[in-house]
Motif scaffolding. Structure first.
Motif, PDB file in Angstrom:
ATOM      1  N   ASP A 147      37.118 -85.686  18.785  1.00 10.83           N
ATOM      2  CA  ASP A 147      35.744 -85.166  18.754  1.00 10.83           C
ATOM      3  C   ASP A 147      35.444 -84.439  17.447  1.00 10.83           C
ATOM      4  O   ASP A 147      34.281 -84.184  17.128  1.00 10.83           O
ATOM      5  CB  ASP A 147      35.494 -84.227  19.933  1.00 10.83           C
ATOM      6  CG  ASP A 147      35.466 -84.957  21.266  1.00 10.83           C
ATOM      7  OD1 ASP A 147      35.239 -86.187  21.272  1.00 10.83           O
ATOM      8  OD2 ASP A 147      35.682 -84.302  22.304  1.00 10.83           O
ATOM      9  N   LEU A 148      36.471 -84.101  16.701  1.00  2.00           N
ATOM     10  CA  LEU A 148      36.319 -83.399  15.432  1.00  2.00           C
ATOM     11  C   LEU A 148      35.967 -84.355  14.289  1.00  2.00           C
ATOM     12  O   LEU A 148      35.578 -83.915  13.206  1.00  2.00           O
ATOM     13  CB  LEU A 148      37.623 -82.651  15.125  1.00  2.00           C
ATOM     14  CG  LEU A 148      37.639 -81.582  14.062  1.00  2.00           C
ATOM     15  CD1 LEU A 148      36.578 -80.521  14.319  1.00  2.00           C
ATOM     16  CD2 LEU A 148      39.025 -80.942  14.020  1.00  2.00           C
ATOM     17  N   ALA A 149      36.060 -85.651  14.510  1.00  2.00           N
ATOM     18  CA  ALA A 149      35.844 -86.633  13.440  1.00  2.00           C
ATOM     19  C   ALA A 149      34.458 -86.507  12.807  1.00  2.00           C
ATOM     20  O   ALA A 149      34.338 -86.541  11.579  1.00  2.00           O
ATOM     21  CB  ALA A 149      36.064 -88.053  13.953  1.00  2.00           C
ATOM     22  N   ALA A 150      33.416 -86.368  13.612  1.00  2.00           N
ATOM     23  CA  ALA A 150      32.061 -86.277  13.057  1.00  2.00           C
ATOM     24  C   ALA A 150      31.906 -85.045  12.173  1.00  2.00           C
ATOM     25  O   ALA A 150      31.285 -85.110  11.104  1.00  2.00           O
ATOM     26  CB  ALA A 150      31.024 -86.261  14.175  1.00  2.00           C
TER      27      ALA A 150
ATOM     28  N   GLU B  91      31.194 -84.581   7.969  1.00  2.00           N
ATOM     29  CA  GLU B  91      30.228 -83.679   7.334  1.00  2.00           C
ATOM     30  C   GLU B  91      30.917 -82.775   6.322  1.00  2.00           C
ATOM     31  O   GLU B  91      30.389 -82.526   5.239  1.00  2.00           O
ATOM     32  CB  GLU B  91      29.491 -82.846   8.389  1.00  2.00           C
ATOM     33  CG  GLU B  91      28.663 -83.653   9.361  1.00  2.00           C
ATOM     34  CD  GLU B  91      27.569 -84.487   8.714  1.00  2.00           C
ATOM     35  OE1 GLU B  91      27.049 -84.134   7.631  1.00  2.00           O
ATOM     36  OE2 GLU B  91      27.207 -85.530   9.311  1.00  2.00           O
ATOM     37  N   GLU B  92      32.107 -82.286   6.672  1.00  2.00           N
ATOM     38  CA  GLU B  92      32.847 -81.433   5.747  1.00  2.00           C
ATOM     39  C   GLU B  92      33.272 -82.230   4.518  1.00  2.00           C
ATOM     40  O   GLU B  92      33.235 -81.720   3.400  1.00  2.00           O
ATOM     41  CB  GLU B  92      34.065 -80.821   6.442  1.00  2.00           C
ATOM     42  CG  GLU B  92      34.935 -79.974   5.541  1.00  2.00           C
ATOM     43  CD  GLU B  92      34.319 -78.667   5.040  1.00  2.00           C
ATOM     44  OE1 GLU B  92      35.052 -77.869   4.442  1.00  2.00           O
ATOM     45  OE2 GLU B  92      33.096 -78.442   5.205  1.00  2.00           O
TER      46      GLU B  92
ATOM     47  N   THR C 226      29.667 -74.677   9.400  1.00  2.00           N
ATOM     48  CA  THR C 226      28.507 -74.962   8.546  1.00  2.00           C
ATOM     49  C   THR C 226      28.646 -76.279   7.778  1.00  2.00           C
ATOM     50  O   THR C 226      27.928 -76.504   6.800  1.00  2.00           O
ATOM     51  CB  THR C 226      28.296 -73.811   7.529  1.00  2.00           C
ATOM     52  OG1 THR C 226      29.470 -73.710   6.713  1.00  2.00           O
ATOM     53  CG2 THR C 226      28.004 -72.497   8.230  1.00  2.00           C
ATOM     54  N   ALA C 227      29.546 -77.137   8.215  1.00  2.00           N
ATOM     55  CA  ALA C 227      29.825 -78.369   7.471  1.00  2.00           C
ATOM     56  C   ALA C 227      28.579 -79.217   7.235  1.00  2.00           C
ATOM     57  O   ALA C 227      28.413 -79.799   6.167  1.00  2.00           O
ATOM     58  CB  ALA C 227      30.893 -79.195   8.191  1.00  2.00           C
TER      59      ALA C 227
ATOM     60  N   GLU D 124      29.649 -95.044   9.887  1.00  2.00           N
ATOM     61  CA  GLU D 124      30.755 -95.778   9.262  1.00  2.00           C
ATOM     62  C   GLU D 124      31.940 -94.857   8.988  1.00  2.00           C
ATOM     63  O   GLU D 124      33.092 -95.204   9.280  1.00  2.00           O
ATOM     64  CB  GLU D 124      30.289 -96.429   7.954  1.00  2.00           C
ATOM     65  CG  GLU D 124      29.334 -97.576   8.157  1.00  2.00           C
ATOM     66  CD  GLU D 124      28.761 -98.096   6.854  1.00  2.00           C
ATOM     67  OE1 GLU D 124      28.447 -99.302   6.802  1.00  2.00           O
ATOM     68  OE2 GLU D 124      28.615 -97.317   5.880  1.00  2.00           O
ATOM     69  N   LEU D 125      31.673 -93.692   8.434  1.00  2.00           N
ATOM     70  CA  LEU D 125      32.752 -92.758   8.095  1.00  2.00           C
ATOM     71  C   LEU D 125      33.427 -92.202   9.349  1.00  2.00           C
ATOM     72  O   LEU D 125      34.654 -92.091   9.398  1.00  2.00           O
ATOM     73  CB  LEU D 125      32.214 -91.627   7.223  1.00  2.00           C
ATOM     74  CG  LEU D 125      31.739 -92.061   5.832  1.00  2.00           C
ATOM     75  CD1 LEU D 125      30.941 -90.950   5.159  1.00  2.00           C
ATOM     76  CD2 LEU D 125      32.905 -92.495   4.966  1.00  2.00           C
TER      77      LEU D 125
END
Length: 177
Positions: free
Chosen positions: A43-46, A50-51, A109-110, A132-133
């Protein structure tokens, strides 16, 4: 304007997303704890995406032209004046991010970055690039949970004033520890 639009839609989206992918994988693998955090919590992938966009954007600068006279930082930029916007610098603003030089996949804040521009100049392909990322990171962490940077490599970045990404990135594709 037509040539610029075609360039942006057909070419820039490929170049920017490819470089963003290389930058993101590099940042995650530079600190194995960051890779493990995303691997252990998909779940941290998104947020990691952003980071990555904030910390190591593939677009580090972009050109603009002032449409009216404008004063910025005590300097008057005349209408028609050329401007180089340093996006990478803005994404490392200490007023917006604690410890901005550090990559943190779980940074609250990413998403507060301008890697995709802003306002009328916001990237039309941003939603697709994010998907995609995210999918790339989810699939890589699932398939190669112990992937690491190959030792001894020299990481060179493409030489342009606008884009940033590794020319190549060698990794060890280890499926198990």
């Amino acid at each position: 304007q037509i040539v610029s639009l075609v360039f942006g839609l057909l070419l820039a989206g490929h170049e920017t997303t490819t470089n963003a992918a290389g930058n993101l994988v590099l940042e995650l693998l530079r600190d194995p704890a960051q890779w493990a955090a995303v691997r252990d919590n998909p779940d941290l992938a998104a947020n990691a995406v952003e980071e990555g966009l904030r910390h190591a954007s593939s677009v580090i600068a972009w050109r603009r032209r002032a449409v009216v006279d404008v004063e910025f930082g005590g300097v008057t930029i005349p209408a028609g004046g050329k401007i180089l916007v340093a996006l990478a610098s803005a994404n490392r603003d200490e007023a917006a991010h604690d410890d901005p030089e550090r990559f943190m996949a779980d940074r609250a804040t990413a998403r507060d970055h301008i890697a995709f521009g802003n306002g009328a100049h916001f990237c039309i392909g941003a939603p697709l690039a994010r998907i995609e990322l995210r999918v790339m990171i989810e699939e890589l962490t699932r398939a190669f949970p112990h992937m690491s940077l190959a030792e001894g490599q020299r990481i060179d970045f493409i030489r342009t004033i606008a884009f940033r990404g590794p020319e190549r990135l060698e990794v060890e594709l280890t499926a198990a520890a």
